[in-house]
Design a protein around this motif. Sequence first.
Motif, short mmCIF file in Angstrom:
data_model
loop_
_atom_site.label_atom_id
_atom_site.label_comp_id
_atom_site.label_asym_id
_atom_site.label_seq_id
_atom_site.Cartn_x
_atom_site.Cartn_y
_atom_site.Cartn_z
N ALA A 1 0.89 -1.16 0.02
CA ALA A 1 0.10 0.00 0.02
C ALA A 1 0.97 1.31 0.05
N VAL A 2 0.53 2.18 -0.82
CA VAL A 2 1.16 3.31 -0.95
C VAL A 2 0.51 4.60 -0.29
N VAL A 3 1.44 5.07 0.67
CA VAL A 3 0.77 6.27 1.58
C VAL A 3 1.66 7.51 1.30
N ARG A 4 0.86 8.56 0.73
CA ARG A 4 1.71 9.64 0.50
C ARG A 4 1.50 10.80 1.64
N VAL A 5 2.48 11.35 1.91
CA VAL A 5 2.64 12.25 3.06
C VAL A 5 2.84 13.84 2.73
N ASN A 6 2.24 14.79 3.50
CA ASN A 6 2.76 15.99 3.35
C ASN A 6 2.60 16.83 4.67
N ILE A 7 3.17 17.66 5.17
CA ILE A 7 3.01 18.42 6.57
C ILE A 7 2.98 19.93 6.19
N PHE A 8 2.45 20.43 7.45
CA PHE A 8 2.49 22.01 7.12
C PHE A 8 2.72 22.32 8.62
N VAL A 9 4.01 23.08 8.38
CA VAL A 9 4.69 23.48 9.89
C VAL A 9 3.97 24.84 10.21
N ARG A 10 3.07 24.80 11.37
CA ARG A 10 2.44 25.93 11.97
C ARG A 10 3.32 26.90 12.74
N SER A 11 4.22 26.49 13.59
CA SER A 11 5.01 27.18 14.37
C SER A 11 6.30 26.23 14.95
N ILE A 12 7.36 26.85 15.48
CA ILE A 12 8.42 26.23 16.04
C ILE A 12 8.73 27.21 17.12
N SER A 13 8.49 26.58 18.35
CA SER A 13 8.41 27.36 19.56
C SER A 13 9.89 27.49 20.38
N LYS A 14 10.64 26.62 20.22
CA LYS A 14 11.91 26.86 20.98
C LYS A 14 12.90 25.79 20.09
N ILE A 15 14.17 26.15 20.21
CA ILE A 15 15.32 25.33 19.87
C ILE A 15 16.35 25.14 20.96
N ASP B 1 5.41 20.24 -3.72
CA ASP B 1 5.40 20.95 -2.40
C ASP B 1 4.75 20.15 -1.28
N PRO B 2 5.73 18.95 -0.78
CA PRO B 2 5.44 18.24 0.40
C PRO B 2 5.46 18.79 1.70
N VAL B 3 6.38 19.60 1.82
CA VAL B 3 6.41 20.40 3.24
C VAL B 3 6.24 21.91 3.13
N GLN B 4 5.23 22.50 3.74
CA GLN B 4 4.79 23.86 3.75
C GLN B 4 4.96 24.44 5.17
N VAL B 5 5.37 25.77 5.14
CA VAL B 5 5.91 26.45 6.29
C VAL B 5 5.14 27.73 6.32
N VAL B 6 4.35 28.28 7.53
CA VAL B 6 3.50 29.17 7.83
C VAL B 6 4.42 30.37 7.28
N LYS B 7 3.95 31.40 6.86
CA LYS B 7 4.52 32.61 6.41
C LYS B 7 4.93 33.42 7.86
N ASN B 8 6.01 34.15 7.47
CA ASN B 8 6.45 34.90 8.98
C ASN B 8 6.65 33.90 10.04
N LEU B 9 7.42 33.17 9.75
CA LEU B 9 7.75 32.10 10.94
C LEU B 9 8.80 32.91 11.82
N HIS B 10 8.57 33.19 13.16
CA HIS B 10 10.01 34.01 14.02
C HIS B 10 10.02 33.00 14.97
N LEU B 11 11.44 32.98 15.12
CA LEU B 11 12.20 32.23 16.15
C LEU B 11 12.91 33.09 16.86
N PRO B 12 13.26 32.79 18.28
CA PRO B 12 13.76 33.85 19.02
C PRO B 12 15.28 34.03 18.74
N ARG B 13 16.07 32.95 18.53
CA ARG B 13 17.43 33.14 18.08
C ARG B 13 17.88 32.49 16.77
N PHE B 14 17.03 31.99 16.20
CA PHE B 14 17.33 31.26 15.03
C PHE B 14 16.55 31.76 13.66
#
Length: 463
Positions: free
Chosen positions: A62-76, A199-212
């Motif tokens: 069985a073939v499963v196709r995956v895609n993700i949408f990154v909503r936020s990255i809170s900390k590193i 476009d299997p990976v999407q990232v929210v616009k204006n992604l803000h990280l503290p130090r990265f």
Amino acid sequence: MGTGHYFWAIFYFTSLCSASLANNAKINFREKEKKVLDQILGAGKYDARIRPSGINGTDGPAVVRVNIFVRSISKIDDVTMEYSVQLTFREQWTDERLKFDDIQGRLKYLTLTEANRVWMPDLFFSNEKEGHFHNIIMPNVYIRIFPNGSVLYSIRISLTLACPMNLKLYPLDRQICSLRMASYGWTTNDLVFLWKEGDPVQVVKNLHLPRFTLEKFLTDYCNSKTNTGEYSCLKVDLLFKREFSYYLIQIYIPCCMLVIVSWVSFWLDQGAVPARVSLGVTTLLTMATQTSGINASLPPVSYTKAIDVWTGVCLTFVFGALLEFALVNYASRSGLNKANMHKENMKKKRRDLEQASLDAASDLLDTDSNATFAMASQYSRGAGLQKPLVRHPGDPLALEKLRQCEVHMQPPKRPSCCKTWLSKFPTRSKRIDVISRITFPLVFALFNLVYWSTYLFREEEDE
């Protein structure tokens, strides 16, 4: 009669059409959806334990196709080497057992909120530390079943994932944090994960990280082989660049200022012992506190980081300024003792010279009186000749005059510029201060040139 029958036929046909349209307008499509769900998912008709067939109904995986949408990255987190991300995760596959009649295109898809009603891929996040679903206000999950048997599964999740870091270039480094997804029990003979095309990976616009800053991301495959078989695996690499401006303001500039403040002691009078000692000790303790604070925000690693080189050299310069005052103080006391000894020696030599002069004068008077008496005796005897007076070779006055002549005959040596300039400062302790005023800034500037050239060049190589 023919005309009447024709009229009634037309009336009857019009009534039938109107009734048919009225019946279509009153169709309850929600009831139709219920009937379709009961038809395809009813008891004894669908078994969620059995995986779907392969492509085109074959017995392949069985073939499963995956895609993700990154909503936020809170900390590193550098200490625990992990990062937290919130994403919408989607899987799509085809299960021919779920095909249904779309009622001439009026049923676009069916929606479920219970994932256990249909077969689900056994995907897990291999580098996950913690994770949870979102249930406010309702569980953030849905399953859509399309007429051709295609199934779309979407869920919002928050994950804390491991991110092994190489901190040799910290804080001028870049880090790659991965998100790995794999099948837990189904081998590649039964289940294969693929990235969705386009476009299997999407990232929210204006992604803000503290130090990265998220520079880019790359998708790839990471199938793993164990002694139980080969398992399908997907991964996405997130490339983060550390923001240097924060560390420039919080670490590098304060360290430079502490080093420069430690040089102020070179311009203070060598007799101001309390001022110079307190300045040196204060800057040394402040620099040590700064270093310990930096190390507290980092994990203990076995290699040397770029920030360790910087703080270590700055601490060495501050400590060197304190040692310089100790050397100046020692030279000052040593010079004072030598000056006192020199004065005593000069007084002693002056007394010896005075005594030698008195002795030489008395000897000269005795020699002259003896010579006069001898000449008078010879004259009285009628010798008629006088022997010349000759000074003996061991005479100290003759040796002193000969030495002075030799000194005046030697050509004078031209003193160097440095010696000429240093001769303006009479004491050795003052000369040490003056040399330190020039040497410490020059060496620190040279260190900065080598440091930034080395690590910035290595950063470009890693990029």
